[in-house]
Design a protein around this motif. Structure first.
Motif, PDB file in Angstrom:
ATOM      1  N   ASP A   1      20.211   0.665 -12.438  1.00  0.00           N
ATOM      2  CA  ASP A   1      19.401   1.281 -10.916  1.00  0.00           C
ATOM      3  C   ASP A   1      19.959   0.633  -9.668  1.00  0.00           C
ATOM      4  OD1 ASP A   1      18.519  -1.252 -11.451  1.00  0.00           O
ATOM      5  OD2 ASP A   1      16.410  -1.582 -10.547  1.00  0.00           O
ATOM      6  N   LEU A   2      20.163  -0.820  -9.307  1.00  0.00           N
ATOM      7  CA  LEU A   2      20.961  -0.831  -8.657  1.00  0.00           C
ATOM      8  C   LEU A   2      22.414  -0.848  -8.528  1.00  0.00           C
ATOM      9  CD1 LEU A   2      20.480  -5.564  -8.814  1.00  0.00           C
ATOM     10  CD2 LEU A   2      18.833  -3.311  -7.953  1.00  0.00           C
ATOM     11  N   ILE A   3      22.302  -0.210  -9.507  1.00  0.00           N
ATOM     12  CA  ILE A   3      24.326   0.575  -9.446  1.00  0.00           C
ATOM     13  C   ILE A   3      23.533   1.992  -8.806  1.00  0.00           C
ATOM     14  CG2 ILE A   3      25.707   1.876 -10.720  1.00  0.00           C
ATOM     15  CD1 ILE A   3      26.903  -1.313 -10.718  1.00  0.00           C
ATOM     16  N   ALA A   4      22.920   2.957  -9.304  1.00  0.00           N
ATOM     17  CA  ALA A   4      22.660   4.089  -8.491  1.00  0.00           C
ATOM     18  C   ALA A   4      22.432   4.251  -7.409  1.00  0.00           C
ATOM     19  CB  ALA A   4      21.758   4.502  -9.742  1.00  0.00           C
ATOM     20  N   ALA A   5      21.353   2.684  -6.369  1.00  0.00           N
ATOM     21  CA  ALA A   5      21.369   2.997  -5.577  1.00  0.00           C
ATOM     22  C   ALA A   5      21.950   2.803  -4.173  1.00  0.00           C
ATOM     23  CB  ALA A   5      19.492   2.268  -5.768  1.00  0.00           C
ATOM     24  N   GLY A   6      22.929   1.683  -5.071  1.00  0.00           N
ATOM     25  CA  GLY A   6      23.918   1.421  -4.049  1.00  0.00           C
ATOM     26  C   GLY A   6      23.682  -0.102  -3.379  1.00  0.00           C
ATOM     27  N   ILE A   7      23.039  -1.051  -4.521  1.00  0.00           N
ATOM     28  CA  ILE A   7      22.479  -1.792  -3.644  1.00  0.00           C
ATOM     29  C   ILE A   7      23.133  -3.234  -4.128  1.00  0.00           C
ATOM     30  CG2 ILE A   7      20.855  -3.899  -4.049  1.00  0.00           C
ATOM     31  CD1 ILE A   7      18.339  -1.366  -3.886  1.00  0.00           C
ATOM     32  N   PRO A   8      23.861  -4.357  -3.068  1.00  0.00           N
ATOM     33  CA  PRO A   8      23.963  -5.011  -3.424  1.00  0.00           C
ATOM     34  C   PRO A   8      23.703  -6.140  -4.339  1.00  0.00           C
ATOM     35  CG  PRO A   8      25.134  -4.913  -1.669  1.00  0.00           C
ATOM     36  CD  PRO A   8      23.961  -3.783  -1.417  1.00  0.00           C
TER      37      PRO A   8
ATOM     38  N   ARG B   1       0.964  -1.244  -0.040  1.00  0.00           N
ATOM     39  CA  ARG B   1      -0.285  -0.135   0.053  1.00  0.00           C
ATOM     40  C   ARG B   1       0.559   1.526   0.251  1.00  0.00           C
ATOM     41  NH1 ARG B   1      -3.523  -1.612   5.310  1.00  0.00           N
ATOM     42  NH2 ARG B   1      -1.244  -1.663   6.050  1.00  0.00           N
ATOM     43  N   ARG B   2       2.237   1.324   0.007  1.00  0.00           N
ATOM     44  CA  ARG B   2       2.709   2.219   0.214  1.00  0.00           C
ATOM     45  C   ARG B   2       3.017   3.126  -0.825  1.00  0.00           C
ATOM     46  NH1 ARG B   2       8.584   2.395   3.501  1.00  0.00           N
ATOM     47  NH2 ARG B   2       9.269   4.570   2.235  1.00  0.00           N
ATOM     48  N   THR B   3       3.028   3.809  -1.381  1.00  0.00           N
ATOM     49  CA  THR B   3       2.794   4.995  -2.275  1.00  0.00           C
ATOM     50  C   THR B   3       3.937   5.587  -3.381  1.00  0.00           C
ATOM     51  OG1 THR B   3       1.854   6.903  -1.143  1.00  0.00           O
ATOM     52  CG2 THR B   3       0.706   5.179  -2.148  1.00  0.00           C
ATOM     53  N   VAL B   4       5.038   5.834  -1.885  1.00  0.00           N
ATOM     54  CA  VAL B   4       6.358   6.341  -2.425  1.00  0.00           C
ATOM     55  C   VAL B   4       7.477   5.610  -2.525  1.00  0.00           C
ATOM     56  CG1 VAL B   4       8.407   8.107  -1.756  1.00  0.00           C
ATOM     57  CG2 VAL B   4       5.883   8.508  -1.045  1.00  0.00           C
ATOM     58  N   PRO B   5       7.695   4.937  -3.868  1.00  0.00           N
ATOM     59  CA  PRO B   5       8.692   3.811  -3.997  1.00  0.00           C
ATOM     60  C   PRO B   5      10.176   4.209  -3.794  1.00  0.00           C
ATOM     61  CG  PRO B   5       7.911   4.866  -6.257  1.00  0.00           C
ATOM     62  CD  PRO B   5       6.940   5.213  -5.009  1.00  0.00           C
ATOM     63  N   ARG B   6      11.010   3.115  -3.290  1.00  0.00           N
ATOM     64  CA  ARG B   6      12.661   3.872  -3.717  1.00  0.00           C
ATOM     65  C   ARG B   6      13.462   3.359  -4.570  1.00  0.00           C
ATOM     66  NH1 ARG B   6      11.027   1.410   1.779  1.00  0.00           N
ATOM     67  NH2 ARG B   6      11.737  -0.832   0.836  1.00  0.00           N
ATOM     68  N   PRO B   7      14.320   3.728  -4.788  1.00  0.00           N
ATOM     69  CA  PRO B   7      15.022   3.831  -5.962  1.00  0.00           C
ATOM     70  C   PRO B   7      15.030   2.210  -5.909  1.00  0.00           C
ATOM     71  CG  PRO B   7      15.808   5.857  -4.663  1.00  0.00           C
ATOM     72  CD  PRO B   7      14.845   5.126  -4.292  1.00  0.00           C
ATOM     73  N   ALA B   8      15.467   1.559  -7.316  1.00  0.00           N
ATOM     74  CA  ALA B   8      15.632   0.175  -7.171  1.00  0.00           C
ATOM     75  C   ALA B   8      14.463  -1.132  -6.224  1.00  0.00           C
ATOM     76  CB  ALA B   8      17.031   0.199  -7.339  1.00  0.00           C
ATOM     77  N   ASP B   9      13.907  -0.065  -6.553  1.00  0.00           N
ATOM     78  CA  ASP B   9      12.632  -1.151  -5.294  1.00  0.00           C
ATOM     79  C   ASP B   9      10.989  -1.273  -6.047  1.00  0.00           C
ATOM     80  OD1 ASP B   9      11.379  -2.519  -3.907  1.00  0.00           O
ATOM     81  OD2 ASP B   9      12.333  -1.073  -2.214  1.00  0.00           O
ATOM     82  N   PRO B  10      10.809  -1.767  -6.875  1.00  0.00           N
ATOM     83  CA  PRO B  10       9.536  -1.841  -7.451  1.00  0.00           C
ATOM     84  C   PRO B  10       8.281  -2.511  -5.981  1.00  0.00           C
ATOM     85  CG  PRO B  10      10.413  -4.010  -8.333  1.00  0.00           C
ATOM     86  CD  PRO B  10      11.675  -3.222  -7.120  1.00  0.00           C
ATOM     87  N   ASP B  11       8.619  -3.396  -5.630  1.00  0.00           N
ATOM     88  CA  ASP B  11       7.869  -3.375  -4.500  1.00  0.00           C
ATOM     89  C   ASP B  11       8.518  -2.315  -2.660  1.00  0.00           C
ATOM     90  OD1 ASP B  11       6.202  -4.543  -2.867  1.00  0.00           O
ATOM     91  OD2 ASP B  11       6.812  -6.590  -2.910  1.00  0.00           O
ATOM     92  N   PRO B  12       7.713  -1.737  -2.883  1.00  0.00           N
ATOM     93  CA  PRO B  12       7.856  -0.963  -1.687  1.00  0.00           C
ATOM     94  C   PRO B  12       7.903  -1.233  -0.096  1.00  0.00           C
ATOM     95  CG  PRO B  12       6.716   0.530  -2.393  1.00  0.00           C
ATOM     96  CD  PRO B  12       7.137  -0.970  -3.751  1.00  0.00           C
ATOM     97  N   GLY B  13       7.217  -1.927   0.354  1.00  0.00           N
ATOM     98  CA  GLY B  13       6.390  -2.893   0.762  1.00  0.00           C
ATOM     99  C   GLY B  13       7.495  -3.135   2.109  1.00  0.00           C
ATOM    100  N   GLY B  14       7.776  -3.133   2.588  1.00  0.00           N
ATOM    101  CA  GLY B  14       8.806  -4.187   3.815  1.00  0.00           C
ATOM    102  C   GLY B  14      10.554  -3.252   4.216  1.00  0.00           C
ATOM    103  N   PRO B  15      11.206  -3.990   4.796  1.00  0.00           N
ATOM    104  CA  PRO B  15      12.175  -3.239   4.526  1.00  0.00           C
ATOM    105  C   PRO B  15      13.263  -3.003   3.065  1.00  0.00           C
ATOM    106  CG  PRO B  15      12.798  -5.784   5.198  1.00  0.00           C
ATOM    107  CD  PRO B  15      10.727  -5.521   5.317  1.00  0.00           C
ATOM    108  N   PRO B  16      14.260  -1.850   3.356  1.00  0.00           N
ATOM    109  CA  PRO B  16      15.017  -1.814   2.408  1.00  0.00           C
ATOM    110  C   PRO B  16      15.291  -3.028   1.462  1.00  0.00           C
ATOM    111  CG  PRO B  16      15.877  -0.776   3.809  1.00  0.00           C
ATOM    112  CD  PRO B  16      14.689  -1.061   3.411  1.00  0.00           C
ATOM    113  N   LEU B  17      16.247  -3.084   0.098  1.00  0.00           N
ATOM    114  CA  LEU B  17      16.679  -4.368  -0.208  1.00  0.00           C
ATOM    115  C   LEU B  17      17.989  -5.210   0.510  1.00  0.00           C
ATOM    116  CD1 LEU B  17      15.532  -4.417  -3.983  1.00  0.00           C
ATOM    117  CD2 LEU B  17      14.898  -6.343  -2.263  1.00  0.00           C
TER     118      LEU B  17
END
Length: 387
Positions: free
Chosen positions: A245-252, A206-222
């Motif tokens: 998207d992962l490089i830009a967001a710094g996601i391993p 239900r969350r409406t503000v997505p995080r970068p590289a996170d198409p499913d914003p529910g729950g904790p960050p990736l």
């Protein structure tokens, strides 16, 4: 603290005064000298007694004052002692869920063996429940990786893929036979939830503000993304655009898959710190100027629509190794796939590492961070092969 000798390490007396804990060279410890009274006292370290009660038992056995504390300190330094009640509130909550803990007891035992501090194993196991991992790809490798991560106690395992399950996607622990014809991602997520010890609820969408590289914003960050393409070319030569998207967001993120009967695990990319897919592409182009021309031809053909050379044995091995490397990273370690690709080709299946060096011209910034120094990654040496 309720001290307990780590149960997973088998105990054997080498002689009357020397005891060995563990069988395998990686984790075995030899302790000595140990007198007869102390050897008898060791049997009391079973997690049912606190330190004050252990001191009382030692006095009844005529052991000198301070002997218990010295022994416990010595066992702790040797990495042989666990705490049956440690780990903090998250560990306490996990212990109270007996059916869940029963499922995870082998994982807890493994973490206890590979960590030195008492209660660190259960602390790491409990911490997995708060993590969120995404698996991109739900074929013979990706779907199995998702199931293994869920079974190991990772709290949220999301799967992303397109299309429907084909008969050749079916694999033990992954896509089941009855899922043929269903959406790949939906079927893989269902299997992963089934394998989870406590079958966590579906994430809140239900969350409406997505995080970068996170198409499913529910729950904790990736915490980590496993990139497991079904197309062999995307395994052998990963497309940098697919993970921008992962490089830009710094996601391993960790790559895994099978290409033309060759299994690959790695690299584990730490954005800005280790070599990425673009670094790999630039390095290959430096060593083989015809490489971009080959990629264009391979990508423009219809090979991606053909059934891939991905036998179930190798695919399962790759999935298991990738999941193990991913779990090691989630637990706070840097596995040997960090900045390196582990590969094995049928029929010999000889696993070897090929480092992925940070490239100075890659915009990911890892090359600038290396600053011209020799970078040691993956425990190997620089690859000089064009492919």
């Amino acid at each position: 603290m309720h001290p307990i000798l780590k149960p997973a390490l088998r105990r054997g007396w080498r002689d009357l005064n020397t005891v060995q804990f563990g069988m395998t060279p990686a984790h075995a410890v030899v302790l000595g000298p140990v007198d007869t009274a102390t050897g008898s006292f060791l049997t009391l370290l079973d997690g049912t007694r606190g330190v004050p009660l252990l001191r009382e038992e030692a006095r009844r056995m005529d052991l000198p004052d301070g002997h218990v504390d010295t022994l416990l300190e010595r066992l702790t330094e040797a990495g042989l002692l666990d705490d049956a009640t440690g780990g903090g509130p998250p560990a306490d909550a996990l212990r109270k869920q007996t059916p869940v803990m029963d499922r995870l007891r082998p994982d807890h035992a493994a973490l206890a063996v590979t960590t030195a501090d008492p209660s660190e194993g259960v602390r790491r196991l409990a911490a997995r429940r708060a993590l969120r991992v995404q698996v991109r790809g739900a074929g013979r490798v990706g779907a199995v990786v998702a199931s293994v991560l869920a079974a190991a106690g990772v709290g949220q395992v999301d799967v992303r893929d397109g299309g429907c399950v084909e008969p050749w996607d079916v694999a033990p622990g992954g896509q089941p036979v009855e899922a043929v014809g269903e959406r790949r991602d939906v079927a893989a997520r269902r299997t992963a939830r089934t394998m989870a010890p406590d079958r966590p609820p579906r994430p809140d969408r239900r969350r409406t503000v997505p995080r970068p590289a996170d198409p499913d914003p529910g729950g904790p960050p990736l915490s980590l993304v496993i990139v497991a393409p079904r197309d062999g070319l995307a395994v052998h030569s990963p497309d940098p655009a697919a993970v921008e998207d992962l490089i830009a967001a710094g996601i391993p993120h960790l790559y895994a898959g099978v290409s033309e009967a060759t299994g690959t695990v790695g690299p584990l990319v730490l954005p800005g710190g280790t070599g990425c897919a673009h670094c790999l592409l630039l390095d290959r182009t430096d060593r083989d100027p015809t490489w971009p021309r080959l990629l264009v031809q391979w990508r423009s053909g219809r090979a991606s629509r053909q059934v891939q050379a991905c036998d179930v044995g190798l695919a399962t091995a790759v999935a298991g190794l990738a999941a193990a490397h991913g779990l090691a990273f989630l637990d706070g370690e840097l596995p040997s796939s960090t900045g390196a690709r582990w590969e094995a080709s049928a029929p010999g299946l000889d696993w070897h590492a090929r480092p992925v060096w940070p490239h100075p011209e890659c915009p990911c910034g890892a090359g600038e961070r290396a600053n011209g120094r020799e970078v040691s990654v993956g425990g190997g040496t620089q690859d000089t092969m064009a492919g």
